[in-house]
Design an enzyme around this catalytic site. Structure first.
Site, PDB file in Angstrom:
ATOM      1  N   GLU A  28     -22.852 125.463 -86.113  1.00 30.91           N
ATOM      2  CA  GLU A  28     -22.105 126.532 -86.313  1.00 30.91           C
ATOM      3  C   GLU A  28     -22.074 127.464 -84.968  1.00 30.91           C
ATOM      4  O   GLU A  28     -21.099 127.883 -84.633  1.00 30.91           O
ATOM      5  CB  GLU A  28     -22.804 127.318 -87.524  1.00 30.91           C
ATOM      6  N   LYS A  59     -11.631 112.350 -87.720  1.00 37.04           N
ATOM      7  CA  LYS A  59     -11.893 111.988 -86.404  1.00 37.04           C
ATOM      8  C   LYS A  59     -11.935 110.362 -86.174  1.00 37.04           C
ATOM      9  O   LYS A  59     -13.060 109.771 -87.007  1.00 37.04           O
ATOM     10  CB  LYS A  59     -12.932 112.836 -85.717  1.00 37.04           C
ATOM     11  N   ASP A  94     -18.405 119.331 -82.550  1.00 39.00           N
ATOM     12  CA  ASP A  94     -18.450 120.921 -82.487  1.00 39.00           C
ATOM     13  C   ASP A  94     -17.120 121.417 -81.696  1.00 39.00           C
ATOM     14  O   ASP A  94     -16.727 122.409 -82.203  1.00 39.00           O
ATOM     15  CB  ASP A  94     -19.670 121.401 -82.041  1.00 39.00           C
ATOM     16  N   ALA A 133     -19.691 117.076 -78.668  1.00 40.33           N
ATOM     17  CA  ALA A 133     -18.199 117.016 -78.880  1.00 40.33           C
ATOM     18  C   ALA A 133     -17.567 117.338 -80.180  1.00 40.33           C
ATOM     19  O   ALA A 133     -16.546 117.749 -80.179  1.00 40.33           O
ATOM     20  CB  ALA A 133     -17.971 115.612 -78.438  1.00 40.33           C
ATOM     21  N   ASP A 161     -25.484 120.540 -74.902  1.00 34.83           N
ATOM     22  CA  ASP A 161     -24.839 120.550 -76.321  1.00 34.83           C
ATOM     23  C   ASP A 161     -23.658 121.652 -76.121  1.00 34.83           C
ATOM     24  O   ASP A 161     -22.580 121.538 -76.965  1.00 34.83           O
ATOM     25  CB  ASP A 161     -25.617 121.065 -77.353  1.00 34.83           C
ATOM     26  N   TYR A 213     -37.625 119.568 -85.225  1.00 35.65           N
ATOM     27  CA  TYR A 213     -38.613 120.535 -85.668  1.00 35.65           C
ATOM     28  C   TYR A 213     -38.177 121.568 -86.379  1.00 35.65           C
ATOM     29  O   TYR A 213     -38.099 122.677 -85.665  1.00 35.65           O
ATOM     30  CB  TYR A 213     -39.603 120.617 -84.603  1.00 35.65           C
TER      31      TYR A 213
END
Length: 339
Positions: free
Chosen positions: A26, A214, A256, A254, A292, A97
């Site tokens: 998000e 997708k 996101d 990718a 990311d 984690y």
């Protein structure tokens, strides 16, 4: 989460050092949208620790409103480590984690309803539902169809390693049915729900007004609801756009980026074909970037590429640094690469 990226290829056991970055489905979407001029707000929870400080500073630095992120004095900020390889490859490793993290303890009672309803789109991820029983309850609350809610966007983001029980896949299907706009990969629909092909996925999800399937390197298909009941009769209106040719650096993030590009075009009221193309372009920015969170193309640059005719679109080949190179004046229909 705070993300640790390896400084060189190899197994997690062999990589000696990592670079710190930020990650999370998000927040990735919010940051990417903010970087192209949209007003975004990230609502979450982080620990009252140094990693929480870093996340808030980094996300706010992208232009995102973080005033509704709660600081938890008892629980830590989640972190994860990953290898440099593609997630789809056999050598890819991810170590999460986040059990007991601040975000995993979120409940509906922690969130300000006014903040949730203040935007035009509320974007959610299936990853959040997998974090804990309280997060699953939160997602059920947010996807319940109620009057006055904003357009609800839901990215399925099926991660088998995060679900302790097989029933988690069914939970994602139920959550998707409560959304107005759904993003799902054909591979994750196959793995989670046993559905094969875009049409089968569409038949299983008649409720969302828009369904984006997708299809990896092939492209993406949008199914648009045609009746008041949500049923799609016969040959439902669909729009398919092939993916772009890119020089792959890393695939993480990718999905996101694709969602952010599609949502940006949705906010602008662009047609479905153009929305998919913006999704592909913003995904290409992530695919040609090691972390990311990649900087998306500028709006004018993306619009120019999205307006290409079909032949020029299929010829387009994007390499690392293409978002900056294209802004520097390259023709929209030529290869855009950097050394």
């Amino acid at each position: 989460m705070v993300t640790f990226l390896p400084t060189r290829p190899g197994r997690l056991a062999d990589v000696p050092s990592f670079d710190r970055a930020i990650g999370g489905a998000e927040s990735n979407v919010a940051c990417t949208l903010a970087r192209t001029g949209h007003t975004t707000r990230w609502i979450s929870a982080v620990g009252a620790d140094g990693f929480g400080d870093h996340l808030l500073t980094a996300v706010a630095g992208c232009g995102v409103d973080v005033s509704h992120v709660r600081r938890d004095p008892l629980r830590p900020t989640g972190v994860y480590f990953r290898t440099a390889g593609d997630r789809a490859g056999d050598t890819h490793e991810v170590a999460y984690y986040r059990a007991g993290s601040a975000a995993s303890a979120m409940t509906a009672a922690d969130l300000d309803p006014a903040a949730l309803r203040s935007g035009r789109i509320l974007h959610l991820s299936g990853i959040t539902a997998a974090l804990s029983a309280s997060c699953l309850g939160l997602m059920r609350e947010l996807t319940a169809r109620r009057p006055g809610r904003p357009l609800l966007s839901f990215d399925v983001n099926y991660r088998p390693g995060l679900w302790r029980e097989a029933a988690g896949a069914r939970e994602l299907l139920d959550l998707a049915r409560g959304a107005d706009l759904v993003f799902v990969g054909d591979d994750e629909a196959r793995d989670a729900w046993g559905l094969h092909g875009a049409r089968a996925i569409s038949d299983a999800l008649p409720e969302p007004a828009l369904l984006v399937v997708k299809q990896g390197r092939r492209g993406a298909t949008v199914f648009r609801r045609t009746t008041a009941t949500g049923e799609r009769a016969g040959a439902a209106p669909t729009t398919f756009v092939p993916s772009l040719n890119v020089d792959l650096v890393a695939a993480t993030g990718a999905g996101d980026a694709f969602a952010a590009g599609f949502l940006s075009a949705t906010l602008r009221g662009l047609p479905d074909r153009t929305r998919i193309r913006h999704g592909h372009l913003w995904a290409a920015a992530a695919l040609t970037h090691p972390g990311d969170l990649a900087t998306p193309p500028g709006r004018a640059h993306a619009d120019r590429l999205a307006d290409l005719d079909d032949a020029a679109w299929e010829r387009l080949h994007l390499g690392p640094g293409w978002t900056e190179a294209g802004a520097g004046g390259h023709r929209a229909d030529e290869e855009v690469r950097t050394p």
